[in-house]
Design a protein around this motif. Structure first.
Motif, PDB file in Angstrom:
ATOM      1  N   ALA A 107     -30.876  18.932  -9.304  1.00  0.00           N
ATOM      2  CA  ALA A 107     -29.333  18.727  -9.189  1.00  0.00           C
ATOM      3  C   ALA A 107     -28.960  18.078  -8.228  1.00  0.00           C
ATOM      4  CB  ALA A 107     -28.755  20.046  -9.514  1.00  0.00           C
ATOM      5  N   VAL A 108     -29.334  18.198  -7.136  1.00  0.00           N
ATOM      6  CA  VAL A 108     -28.549  17.528  -5.793  1.00  0.00           C
ATOM      7  C   VAL A 108     -29.137  16.244  -5.919  1.00  0.00           C
ATOM      8  CG1 VAL A 108     -28.596  17.604  -3.069  1.00  0.00           C
ATOM      9  CG2 VAL A 108     -28.490  19.710  -4.487  1.00  0.00           C
ATOM     10  N   ASP A 110     -30.105  14.265  -8.521  1.00  0.00           N
ATOM     11  CA  ASP A 110     -29.154  13.631  -9.453  1.00  0.00           C
ATOM     12  C   ASP A 110     -27.774  13.271  -8.994  1.00  0.00           C
ATOM     13  OD1 ASP A 110     -29.231  12.372 -11.966  1.00  0.00           O
ATOM     14  OD2 ASP A 110     -27.900  14.010 -12.652  1.00  0.00           O
ATOM     15  N   ARG A 111     -27.160  14.170  -8.267  1.00  0.00           N
ATOM     16  CA  ARG A 111     -25.973  13.965  -7.929  1.00  0.00           C
ATOM     17  C   ARG A 111     -25.778  12.815  -6.858  1.00  0.00           C
ATOM     18  NH1 ARG A 111     -21.271  17.245  -7.628  1.00  0.00           N
ATOM     19  NH2 ARG A 111     -22.022  18.146  -9.373  1.00  0.00           N
ATOM     20  N   LEU A 112     -26.684  12.683  -6.197  1.00  0.00           N
ATOM     21  CA  LEU A 112     -26.780  11.639  -4.814  1.00  0.00           C
ATOM     22  C   LEU A 112     -27.612  10.434  -5.095  1.00  0.00           C
ATOM     23  CD1 LEU A 112     -27.492  14.079  -1.981  1.00  0.00           C
ATOM     24  CD2 LEU A 112     -25.298  13.091  -2.782  1.00  0.00           C
ATOM     25  N   ARG A 113     -28.180  10.130  -6.632  1.00  0.00           N
ATOM     26  CA  ARG A 113     -28.827   9.075  -7.002  1.00  0.00           C
ATOM     27  C   ARG A 113     -28.549   7.612  -6.396  1.00  0.00           C
ATOM     28  NH1 ARG A 113     -32.047   8.937 -10.810  1.00  0.00           N
ATOM     29  NH2 ARG A 113     -32.009  11.129 -11.517  1.00  0.00           N
ATOM     30  N   SER A 124     -31.738  16.419  -0.850  1.00  0.00           N
ATOM     31  CA  SER A 124     -32.124  17.239  -1.959  1.00  0.00           C
ATOM     32  C   SER A 124     -33.323  18.266  -1.476  1.00  0.00           C
ATOM     33  CB  SER A 124     -32.726  16.706  -3.294  1.00  0.00           C
ATOM     34  OG  SER A 124     -33.461  15.744  -3.027  1.00  0.00           O
TER      35      SER A 124
END
Length: 207
Positions: A107-108, A110-113, A124
């Motif tokens: 999740a982390v 994906d948020r910072l990709r 992450s």
């Protein structure tokens, strides 16, 4: 699940199996050999996330969780000098820590990709590794959770000693957790190079 995900699935399964075996062998006073293989699970998850997306990464995590549960079930049937190699608390702590920490990592990431290439895997993994360590060691050894398995004597893990042999007084399991966490953080930095190389190779192949 596609054939392109198979290398990630096999890599995750191999890491989980190897770590469950190597955790039985000590490395120094505070670590086991499994501490050096298990963090590679975060590398696999992050590579899958970068190349194939969060959904694929979550599928690989679920496969790793299933393999870990199977290893724990086998371990509960193998008797060592002091009882089963894997107690209920260790099995529960291992499963919960792996699943929660890995899914948080996904999740982390994906948020910072869309940030700098190193930002998502590093942040992450650091967050996931910290949660993984806290969950596993507290569930497996803290006296506060003794009710999870009343018949399991974890007094040895709660013996009060100087932290890592020289710090303030703390239960033994806290020293084990800090040492394990330190290895995870170190490998999070080291893993950035293989992450960059593997992602570049897989991305070129996919393209």
């Amino acid at each position: 699940m596609t054939r392109t995900h198979l290398p990630g699935i096999l890599a995750m399964a191999a890491i989980v199996v190897a770590s469950n075996i190597l955790v039985q062998f000590l490395f120094g006073q505070w670590l086991t050999w499994g501490a050096f293989t298990y963090p590679l699970a975060f590398l696999v998850t992050d590579v899958m996330n970068r190349v194939y997306g969060a959904a694929a990464a979550r599928r690989v995590v679920l496969v790793g969780f299933a393999v870990g549960v199977a290893c724990s079930l086998i371990g509960t049937q193998i008797m060592g000098e002091f009882g089963p190699l894997v107690t209920l608390r260790v099995a529960l702590g291992s499963g919960v820590a792996f699943l929660v920490a890995q899914l948080l990592d996904v999740a982390v990431f994906d948020r910072l990709r869309n940030a700098a290439w190193w930002h998502a895997p590093l942040v992450s993994t650091l967050i996931g590794s910290t949660l993984d360590t806290a969950l596993f060691f507290s569930i497996a050894f803290s006296t506060a959770l003794a009710w999870l398995e009343p018949g399991n004597d974890v007094a040895w893990a709660n013996e009060t000693l100087p932290l890592l042999g020289f710090g303030p007084m703390a239960p033994l399991w806290v020293s084990l957790a800090v040492a394990d966490w330190s290895v995870k953080l170190s490998l999070a930095l080291v893993a950035l190079l293989p992450f960059r190389l593997i992602v570049a190779k897989l991305t070129a192949r996919v393209a």
